[in-house]
Design an enzyme around this catalytic site. Structure first.
Site, PDB file in Angstrom:
ATOM      1  CG  HIS A  38      60.704  -8.450 -58.471  1.00 19.39           C
ATOM      2  ND1 HIS A  38      60.616  -9.026 -57.462  1.00 19.39           N
ATOM      3  CD2 HIS A  38      61.937  -8.373 -58.970  1.00 19.39           C
ATOM      4  CE1 HIS A  38      61.700  -9.357 -57.143  1.00 19.39           C
ATOM      5  NE2 HIS A  38      62.594  -8.995 -58.161  1.00 19.39           N
ATOM      6  CE  LYS A  89      74.971  -2.008 -60.790  1.00 16.40           C
ATOM      7  NZ  LYS A  89      75.556  -2.700 -59.891  1.00 16.40           N
ATOM      8  CB  CYS A 137      63.552 -12.056 -58.764  1.00 15.85           C
ATOM      9  SG  CYS A 137      65.046 -11.409 -57.917  1.00 15.85           S
ATOM     10  CD  GLN A 179      66.490  -7.701 -50.910  1.00 14.03           C
ATOM     11  OE1 GLN A 179      65.516  -8.174 -51.589  1.00 14.03           O
ATOM     12  NE2 GLN A 179      67.489  -7.218 -51.264  1.00 14.03           N
ATOM     13  CG  HIS A 201      65.282  -6.985 -60.316  1.00 11.29           C
ATOM     14  ND1 HIS A 201      65.050  -8.634 -59.760  1.00 11.29           N
ATOM     15  CD2 HIS A 201      65.417  -7.383 -61.592  1.00 11.29           C
ATOM     16  CE1 HIS A 201      65.392  -9.611 -60.854  1.00 11.29           C
ATOM     17  NE2 HIS A 201      65.605  -8.848 -62.079  1.00 11.29           N
ATOM     18  CG  ASP A 258      62.638  -7.517 -53.587  1.00 13.01           C
ATOM     19  OD1 ASP A 258      63.102  -6.516 -54.322  1.00 13.01           O
ATOM     20  OD2 ASP A 258      63.030  -8.734 -53.761  1.00 13.01           O
ATOM     21  NE  ARG A 300      70.676 -12.449 -51.065  1.00 18.03           N
ATOM     22  CZ  ARG A 300      70.746 -11.306 -51.744  1.00 18.03           C
ATOM     23  NH1 ARG A 300      71.644 -10.481 -51.566  1.00 18.03           N
ATOM     24  NH2 ARG A 300      69.438 -11.023 -52.258  1.00 18.03           N
TER      25      ARG A 300
HETATM   26 ZN   LIG Z   1      64.620  -9.115 -57.757  1.00 14.87          ZN
END
Ligand SMILES: [Zn+2]
Ligand SMILES: [Zn+2]
Length: 641
Positions: free
Chosen positions: A390, A469, A339, A386, A515, A388, A368
């Site tokens: 945005h 979410k 992000c 991911q 997200h 991922d 992580r």
């Molecule tokens: Zn994010």
């Protein structure tokens, strides 16, 4: 004595003396119900059967069939486990013992790790205690009395829990099993009335754990078990666990040489050639889905100066989970999420409302710093990537964008034969922004969920403090749930990065960021797929889609021609030229779950065909090479499972 009114689930009202217990209420309804009763729900809260009622209330009696009974039974069994452990290992200290979705566990500080024989002994002791029909007795002690008791028993963790969890309370509840000598636990309850009510339980495994899950704290031994209301349900569950064991992605990953780990890179996957093939198929597949849906792909750095993490808020709240490095006296952090990098990209140029929605997709690696003791296969890792993205939108675009994402999720899961279950989490007690903004966003999310026609549940108050979410569980082939996709609305990050776009009104506005991830992490999704398919990959994902099996040396030439024709068309083909019996070669390919085996002998050479065997269909007969090739390409295109 004063009278109180009890409202039963059927709406009938009974008047009973104040001080009547829940068990007496059950007995008043029917002695059979009293016999079957495990607990009661009074005014919506589950309580012990021994609880005395002192005010008007609605009362429901919980028996083994009640969906609420399972957690009660499992938690009560955790107490039974702790009683058995402290009986057999008097120096053991007890941590916590909650019920879980799958059963229960209890953490102990012990002098040495538990061995498998210990589990057998502990379980036998539990059965012994259960057969003695010992009552679970709730006692209210003063805080000091309770702390002194556990201190004297050598249970400092319980003293710590009482200190932390009962601030400002005069008394705390402790439960004995039979009496102080058998077992005492600090617990709010409720529990089943007596140990004899626990009939169907099984201890399953032990693992290393830490007090409060923190590797800086004391190492502990966690004992896992499960419990059900009936022996039959327990048996069914154990059969499911056996099936799950056969499908364990760590085992299949090894058998099929998909991935490996090494102690020098804990929690980071080595993708071997076959695993890399599947990984790349998934990553290419996702690009193929996202690009037509208006996403663009970016690659942001992996290491950022701490200034970025301070700006995003991760430095203050997430630093302990990040890998930190130093360069030229500057503190840097490895990227734990995409992000903040995407915020910098959005903010790097003047954006107009015409640019929105802007959808940035990224698949680069994230790190992580998970405690090494918690790492497991592909599901708990330190390095992962991911699918991922945005999505930067105007407030007015939230509903439509979320609906588009939901449709993508339906499409993707459909391609893998998975069914998503959707959960909407709404405004928590502590939140940023205004109630109006939240109400608007939640209404938009509900509208989108309804529009795509999927049933969904609502988790009231479970949203993040910066926005509501939607979470997704998928149910795999043997009925287990995996948490994968999320859609998270965020009003906060654009604020922190001071992001703006120029609206149609020529004024500056703040975008909202969504997200979202569909697979979640590739690693976890891969684990899910391995276990879902039990290693029998559908043709489009199989690392080796077909293997050509010449019967004798004189067939190798045609076999090679077959291989070249198929791989030239983009199929993944191996050839087994070893001097082995054809039956052996077939068995081996079958064990590796290769979708198609193409046997080539005299007749096939002469007729320029292949004798096709399907992994599950068996002998499919001889077919001209071109026919087989076209059918295979078609199957890949259709992503048939
Ligand atoms: Zn994010
Ligand atoms: Zn308890």
């Amino acid at each position: 004595m004063s009278q109180i009114s009890i409202t039963l689930p059927d709406g009938s009202i009974r008047t009973v003396p104040s001080g009547t217990t829940v068990l007496q209420v059950a007995d008043g309804i029917s002695p059979r119900l009293a016999k079957a009763a495990l607990a009661g729900v009074v005014g919506g809260r589950m309580v012990d059967l021994a609880t005395a009622l002192d005010a008007d209330a609605s009362v429901r009696i919980v028996t083994g069939d009640d969906p609420d009974a399972l957690g009660l039974i499992r938690h009560s069994t955790a107490h039974l486990l702790a009683a058995a452990v402290t009986n057999l290992f008097p120096s053991a200290q007890c941590g916590i013992g909650p019920a879980t979705d799958e059963g229960f566990f209890y953490d102990f500080v012990v002098e040495r790790p538990f061995a498998p024989e210990d589990l057998d002994r502990i379980e036998a002791k539990m059965r012994d205690l259960a057969s003695q029909d010992l009552p679970y007795d709730r006692q209210m002690w003063t805080r000091d009395e309770a702390k002194a008791f556990f201190d004297q028993r050598g249970e400092p963790l319980k003293v710590q829990l009482i200190d932390e969890k009962t601030v400002g309370q005069a008394t705390v509840s402790c439960y004995t099993i039979k009496d102080r000598d058998t077992f005492v636990d600090f617990c709010t309850g409720p529990h089943v009335p007596a140990t004899s009510r626990l009939k169907a339980f099984k201890l399953l495994s032990t693992s290393n754990a830490y007090w409060k899950g923190n590797a800086q704290n004391q190492p502990m031994q966690r004992v896992y078990g499960t419990a059900f209301a009936t022996e039959k349900l327990l048996k069914e569950h154990l059969v499911r666990l056996e099936e799950a064991k056969k499908r364990d992605h760590r085992k299949i990953g090894k058998d099929q040489k998909l991935f490996m780990f090494h102690p020098w890179a804990p929690g980071a996957t080595f993708w071997l050639p076959k695993g890399t093939t599947i990984f790349n198929s998934l990553s290419g597949y996702m690009r193929g889905v996202l690009f037509p849906a208006g996403y663009v792909e970016v690659k942001a750095p992996i290491i950022f100066n701490k200034a970025l993490w301070e700006r995003s808020g991760h430095w203050a709240h997430y630093r302990d989970n990040m890998f930190l490095v130093e360069s030229e006296n500057e503190q840097m952090g490895l990227k734990a999420m995409n992000c903040p990098g995407h915020m910098l990209i959005f903010g790097s140029e003047v954006r107009s409302y015409k640019d929105l929605p802007l959808r940035l997709h990224e698949q680069t690696a994230l790190h992580r710093n998970e405690a090494s003791g918690t790492l497991s296969g592909l599901t708990r890792v330190r390095q992962f990537s991911q699918d991922d993205a945005h999505c930067f939108v105007m407030e007015s675009q939230i509903g439509e964008e979320v609906e588009r994402i939901l449709r993508l999720i339906q499409q993707v899961y459909g391609d893998f034969g998975l069914t998503p279950e959707m959960k909407l989490s709404t405004r928590p007690a502590e939140f940023l922004g205004t109630v109006d903004t939240w109400d608007h966003a939640e209404a938009e999310l509900k509208r989108a969920l309804t529009a795509v026609g999927e049933p969904f549940t609502i988790n009231d108050g479970d949203g993040a403090f910066y926005g509501p979410k939607i979470d997704f569980d998928v149910v795999d082939a043997i009925g287990r749930k995996w948490q994968c996709a999320t859609i998270q609305l965020d009003y906060q990050l654009p604020e922190r990065f001071d992001l703006k776009y120029v609206g149609a009104d020529n004024a500056e506005h703040r975008p909202v960021v969504i997200h979202r991830a569909i697979f979640g992490s590739f690693e976890r999704f891969m684990a899910l797929l391995i276990e879902h398919y039990a290693g029998a990959w559908p043709l489009w994902l199989a690392p080796v889609q077909m293997v050509v099996l010449p019967i004798a040396d004189r067939h190798i030439e045609w076999a090679q021609e077959v291989q070249q024709a198929l791989s030239g068309a983009g199929l993944r083909v191996e050839i087994d030229e070893r001097v082995e019996k054809i039956g052996y070669k077939i068995r081996e390919a079958q064990l590796q779950k290769v979708p198609y085996m193409l046997v080539v002998g005299d007749r096939e050479v002469e007729e320029r065909t292949v004798a096709v065997r399907g992994r599950s269909a068996g002998d499919l007969g001889a077919r001209p090479l071109a026919d087989f090739l076209n059918a295979a390409l078609d199957e890949v295109r259709k992503k048939s499972a």
